[in-house]
Scaffold this motif. Structure first.
Motif, PDB file in Angstrom:
ATOM      1  N   ASN A 160       0.846  -1.192   0.000  1.00 41.64           N
ATOM      2  CA  ASN A 160       0.000   0.000   0.000  1.00 41.64           C
ATOM      3  C   ASN A 160       0.885   1.246   0.000  1.00 41.64           C
ATOM      4  OD1 ASN A 160      -1.992   1.893   0.216  1.00 41.64           O
ATOM      5  ND2 ASN A 160      -2.806   1.166   2.174  1.00 41.64           N
ATOM      6  N   ASN A 161       0.969   1.902  -1.156  1.00 41.05           N
ATOM      7  CA  ASN A 161       1.779   3.108  -1.302  1.00 41.05           C
ATOM      8  C   ASN A 161       3.236   2.869  -0.899  1.00 41.05           C
ATOM      9  OD1 ASN A 161       2.323   5.803  -1.903  1.00 41.05           O
ATOM     10  ND2 ASN A 161       1.674   6.545   0.105  1.00 41.05           N
ATOM     11  N   PRO A 162       3.884   1.845  -1.460  1.00 41.60           N
ATOM     12  CA  PRO A 162       5.299   1.617  -1.122  1.00 41.60           C
ATOM     13  C   PRO A 162       6.148   2.758  -1.670  1.00 41.60           C
ATOM     14  CG  PRO A 162       4.670   0.275  -2.999  1.00 41.60           C
ATOM     15  CD  PRO A 162       3.407   0.928  -2.508  1.00 41.60           C
ATOM     16  N   GLN A 163       7.052   3.265  -0.829  1.00 43.03           N
ATOM     17  CA  GLN A 163       7.825   4.436  -1.249  1.00 43.03           C
ATOM     18  C   GLN A 163       9.319   4.192  -1.262  1.00 43.03           C
ATOM     19  OE1 GLN A 163       6.454   7.737   1.098  1.00 43.03           O
ATOM     20  NE2 GLN A 163       4.398   7.637   0.247  1.00 43.03           N
ATOM     21  N   GLY A 164       9.889   3.640  -0.197  1.00 39.81           N
ATOM     22  CA  GLY A 164      11.325   3.416  -0.165  1.00 39.81           C
ATOM     23  C   GLY A 164      11.665   1.947  -0.260  1.00 39.81           C
ATOM     24  N   VAL A 165      12.883   1.652  -0.730  1.00 42.91           N
ATOM     25  CA  VAL A 165      13.356   0.271  -0.807  1.00 42.91           C
ATOM     26  C   VAL A 165      14.868   0.265  -0.602  1.00 42.91           C
ATOM     27  CG1 VAL A 165      13.584   0.393  -3.333  1.00 42.91           C
ATOM     28  CG2 VAL A 165      13.391  -1.839  -2.215  1.00 42.91           C
ATOM     29  N   VAL A 166      15.378  -0.718   0.168  1.00 42.93           N
ATOM     30  CA  VAL A 166      16.809  -0.918   0.357  1.00 42.93           C
ATOM     31  C   VAL A 166      17.084  -2.416   0.391  1.00 42.93           C
ATOM     32  CG1 VAL A 166      17.236   1.242   1.597  1.00 42.93           C
ATOM     33  CG2 VAL A 166      16.597  -0.812   2.879  1.00 42.93           C
ATOM     34  N   LEU A 167      18.356  -2.799   0.257  1.00 40.74           N
ATOM     35  CA  LEU A 167      18.779  -4.183   0.356  1.00 40.74           C
ATOM     36  C   LEU A 167      19.855  -4.299   1.411  1.00 40.74           C
ATOM     37  CD1 LEU A 167      18.017  -3.671  -2.857  1.00 40.74           C
ATOM     38  CD2 LEU A 167      18.753  -6.048  -3.026  1.00 40.74           C
ATOM     39  N   ASP A 168      19.843  -5.408   2.180  1.00 37.24           N
ATOM     40  CA  ASP A 168      20.908  -5.614   3.155  1.00 37.24           C
ATOM     41  C   ASP A 168      22.075  -6.339   2.507  1.00 37.24           C
ATOM     42  OD1 ASP A 168      20.306  -8.362   3.104  1.00 37.24           O
ATOM     43  OD2 ASP A 168      19.228  -8.327   5.007  1.00 37.24           O
ATOM     44  N   SER A 169      23.095  -6.641   3.297  1.00 35.04           N
ATOM     45  CA  SER A 169      24.327  -7.217   2.759  1.00 35.04           C
ATOM     46  C   SER A 169      24.140  -8.618   2.195  1.00 35.04           C
ATOM     47  CB  SER A 169      25.413  -7.236   3.846  1.00 35.04           C
ATOM     48  OG  SER A 169      24.962  -7.950   4.991  1.00 35.04           O
ATOM     49  N   SER A 170      23.052  -9.289   2.588  1.00 32.56           N
ATOM     50  CA  SER A 170      22.776 -10.633   2.083  1.00 32.56           C
ATOM     51  C   SER A 170      21.867 -10.627   0.870  1.00 32.56           C
ATOM     52  CB  SER A 170      22.134 -11.489   3.190  1.00 32.56           C
ATOM     53  OG  SER A 170      23.009 -11.635   4.285  1.00 32.56           O
ATOM     54  N   GLY A 171      21.284  -9.474   0.546  1.00 34.34           N
ATOM     55  CA  GLY A 171      20.380  -9.390  -0.593  1.00 34.34           C
ATOM     56  C   GLY A 171      18.910  -9.405  -0.234  1.00 34.34           C
ATOM     57  N   ASN A 172      18.569  -9.443   1.074  1.00 33.19           N
ATOM     58  CA  ASN A 172      17.172  -9.308   1.467  1.00 33.19           C
ATOM     59  C   ASN A 172      16.678  -7.905   1.136  1.00 33.19           C
ATOM     60  OD1 ASN A 172      16.772 -11.947   2.932  1.00 33.19           O
ATOM     61  ND2 ASN A 172      18.443 -11.106   4.162  1.00 33.19           N
ATOM     62  N   ILE A 173      15.430  -7.776   0.748  1.00 27.56           N
ATOM     63  CA  ILE A 173      14.855  -6.500   0.328  1.00 27.56           C
ATOM     64  C   ILE A 173      13.953  -5.967   1.439  1.00 27.56           C
ATOM     65  CG2 ILE A 173      13.453  -5.333  -1.417  1.00 27.56           C
ATOM     66  CD1 ILE A 173      14.047  -7.802  -3.247  1.00 27.56           C
ATOM     67  N   TYR A 174      14.116  -4.681   1.789  1.00 26.86           N
ATOM     68  CA  TYR A 174      13.254  -4.032   2.778  1.00 26.86           C
ATOM     69  C   TYR A 174      12.462  -2.933   2.082  1.00 26.86           C
ATOM     70  CZ  TYR A 174      16.072  -6.459   6.243  1.00 26.86           C
ATOM     71  OH  TYR A 174      16.702  -7.434   6.978  1.00 26.86           O
ATOM     72  N   GLY A 207      11.658   7.290   2.471  1.00 27.52           N
ATOM     73  CA  GLY A 207      12.453   7.607   3.649  1.00 27.52           C
ATOM     74  C   GLY A 207      12.990   6.387   4.336  1.00 27.52           C
ATOM     75  N   ILE A 208      13.836   5.594   3.663  1.00 23.11           N
ATOM     76  CA  ILE A 208      14.444   4.426   4.288  1.00 23.11           C
ATOM     77  C   ILE A 208      15.863   4.269   3.754  1.00 23.11           C
ATOM     78  CG2 ILE A 208      13.547   2.813   2.559  1.00 23.11           C
ATOM     79  CD1 ILE A 208      13.187   0.766   4.871  1.00 23.11           C
ATOM     80  N   ALA A 209      16.785   3.907   4.654  1.00 21.64           N
ATOM     81  CA  ALA A 209      18.182   3.677   4.286  1.00 21.64           C
ATOM     82  C   ALA A 209      18.710   2.550   5.157  1.00 21.64           C
ATOM     83  CB  ALA A 209      19.007   4.946   4.466  1.00 21.64           C
ATOM     84  N   ILE A 210      19.909   2.049   4.842  1.00 18.62           N
ATOM     85  CA  ILE A 210      20.479   0.930   5.582  1.00 18.62           C
ATOM     86  C   ILE A 210      21.987   1.111   5.677  1.00 18.62           C
ATOM     87  CG2 ILE A 210      20.797  -0.538   3.547  1.00 18.62           C
ATOM     88  CD1 ILE A 210      19.797  -2.917   5.321  1.00 18.62           C
ATOM     89  N   ASP A 211      22.585   0.693   6.802  1.00 23.52           N
ATOM     90  CA  ASP A 211      24.033   0.826   6.948  1.00 23.52           C
ATOM     91  C   ASP A 211      24.722  -0.523   6.803  1.00 23.52           C
ATOM     92  OD1 ASP A 211      23.795  -0.518   9.396  1.00 23.52           O
ATOM     93  OD2 ASP A 211      23.939   1.318  10.598  1.00 23.52           O
ATOM     94  N   ALA A 212      26.042  -0.535   6.966  1.00 25.80           N
ATOM     95  CA  ALA A 212      26.829  -1.751   6.749  1.00 25.80           C
ATOM     96  C   ALA A 212      26.518  -2.838   7.763  1.00 25.80           C
ATOM     97  CB  ALA A 212      28.319  -1.412   6.786  1.00 25.80           C
ATOM     98  N   ALA A 213      25.966  -2.456   8.927  1.00 30.18           N
ATOM     99  CA  ALA A 213      25.590  -3.427   9.950  1.00 30.18           C
ATOM    100  C   ALA A 213      24.135  -3.862   9.813  1.00 30.18           C
ATOM    101  CB  ALA A 213      25.828  -2.838  11.340  1.00 30.18           C
ATOM    102  N   ASN A 214      23.504  -3.478   8.699  1.00 32.98           N
ATOM    103  CA  ASN A 214      22.111  -3.829   8.395  1.00 32.98           C
ATOM    104  C   ASN A 214      21.102  -3.171   9.331  1.00 32.98           C
ATOM    105  OD1 ASN A 214      22.839  -5.403   6.164  1.00 32.98           O
ATOM    106  ND2 ASN A 214      23.150  -7.209   7.446  1.00 32.98           N
ATOM    107  N   ASN A 215      21.481  -2.048   9.962  1.00 35.05           N
ATOM    108  CA  ASN A 215      20.496  -1.229  10.656  1.00 35.05           C
ATOM    109  C   ASN A 215      19.723  -0.424   9.625  1.00 35.05           C
ATOM    110  OD1 ASN A 215      21.282  -1.710  13.519  1.00 35.05           O
ATOM    111  ND2 ASN A 215      23.196  -0.775  12.841  1.00 35.05           N
ATOM    112  N   LEU A 216      18.405  -0.340   9.800  1.00 36.80           N
ATOM    113  CA  LEU A 216      17.574   0.457   8.916  1.00 36.80           C
ATOM    114  C   LEU A 216      17.342   1.841   9.522  1.00 36.80           C
ATOM    115  CD1 LEU A 216      14.769  -2.087   7.904  1.00 36.80           C
ATOM    116  CD2 LEU A 216      16.787  -1.448   6.575  1.00 36.80           C
TER     117      LEU A 216
END
Length: 332
Positions: A160-174, A207-216
């Motif tokens: 429903n109204n998806p706006q941001g997307v990021v991937l973690d170091s393993s390739g999972n999608i948030y 409004g979503i981002a991710i760091d090297a430790a997979n914190n969102l």
């Protein structure tokens, strides 16, 4: 006090490199190339970048200067204090959308996978899409806007109204599933799960981002950002100073750690470009920059591995600058 020399060098690979300049606020320094002046030991000197279009200031180095706006150098020794202004050009190339490739419907968030695939959301169709080798496919959403489908293949589920997307170091999608107040996770087997709930639904921005430790990192209110640890626990992260922005419009990973956000202030009249803010990895240090001739309200942004800035240009006023409903690449 004793004289303290300040040496300024203009550097970089800008197209207009011979016309890029640096000047001091007091007018004693004004040069392309290399120039300088003598100041009182410990006296602050404000340096002003003067990029010539299409160049922009990429960053300062030396003399305690950093970031990509004005800097204050403090000559403090008899040996010259050296400051370098690094300029670089930026270009606009349409990847797809508009008159190039598939027609997009409300493109928003952008993210790169480690292999170079580009992921983005289409808010109007409630989809998350992927561009691989020039081909665009769907990775989440069935085209129905709703909140049905945890634990099933992501392409069969509703968003429903998806706006941001990021991937973690393993390739999972948030996915920032804004309309549902959720962060959704697509695991490597293609199954959709709810990762975090009870989030801000008043945002109309990626409004979503991710760091090297997979914190969102997620935009939580008009001026605040929260951190979600890999176990889904929420923690306060940053509050944007009001003199930088009173309405966050977007959030992405920075080039050298930390985050880059963009937003507008309460005094911004229609037609003014947003302010882009560099936020430290600790959430307590800010810098800012802007593109005077850039898009008025990009609906998404990210950097590739080489430092190229990708902006999403949706519709409305932005069409005066770039093609409507398209992706543009700004190369470093």
């Amino acid at each position: 006090g004793p004289a303290a020399p300040l040496l300024v060098t203009v550097a970089g690979d800008g197209i207009a490199a011979t016309n890029d300049t640096v000047a001091s606020a007091d007018g004693r320094i004004n040069c392309p190339g290399t120039c300088g002046g003598n100041y009182v030991n410990g006296m602050p000197v404000i340096l002003l970048p003067g990029p010539a279009s299409p160049d922009v200031l990429f960053q300062w180095s030396g003399g305690g200067c950093s970031g990509n706006s004005n800097c204050t150098a403090v000559p403090a020794t008899l040996a010259p204090t050296s400051v370098t202004a690094h300029f670089t050009p930026w270009y606009i190339n349409t990847l797809f959308g508009g008159t190039v490739g598939p027609v997009l419907h409300g493109p928003f968030g952008l993210a790169f996978a480690n292999n170079g695939d580009l992921y983005f959301t289409e808010t109007s169709d409630c989809l998350v899409r992927k561009r691989h080798a020039g081909v665009v496919t769907t990775v989440a959403g069935n085209g129905i806007c709703g909140n049905v489908g945890d634990g099933i293949p992501a392409i069969d589920a509703e968003l429903n109204n998806p706006q941001g997307v990021v991937l973690d170091s393993s390739g999972n999608i948030y996915i920032q599933d804004t309309g549902n107040g959720l962060v959704r996770k697509v695991t490597l087997d293609g199954v959709l799960h709810t990762f975090a709930s009870g989030l801000y639904t008043g945002s109309n921005s990626p409004g979503i981002a991710i760091d090297a430790a997979n914190n969102l990192y997620v935009i939580a209110t008009a001026t605040t950002i929260i951190r979600l640890t890999p176990d889904g626990i929420s923690h306060p992260f940053a509050t944007i100073p009001s003199d930088y922005a009173t309405q966050l419009l977007g959030l992405a990973n920075g080039i050298q750690g930390g985050l880059v956000a963009y937003g507008k202030g309460s005094t911004c009249v229609p037609g003014c470009p947003p302010t882009y803010m560099d936020i430290s990895a600790q959430g307590n240090s800010y810098g800012y920059f802007y593109f005077p001739d850039g898009p008025l309200a990009p609906s998404g942004m990210t950097y590739n591995a080489l430092g190229g800035l990708y902006l999403e240009i949706d519709c409305g006023l932005q069409a005066a600058y770039y093609a409507s409903n398209s992706y543009s690449e700004i190369t470093a």
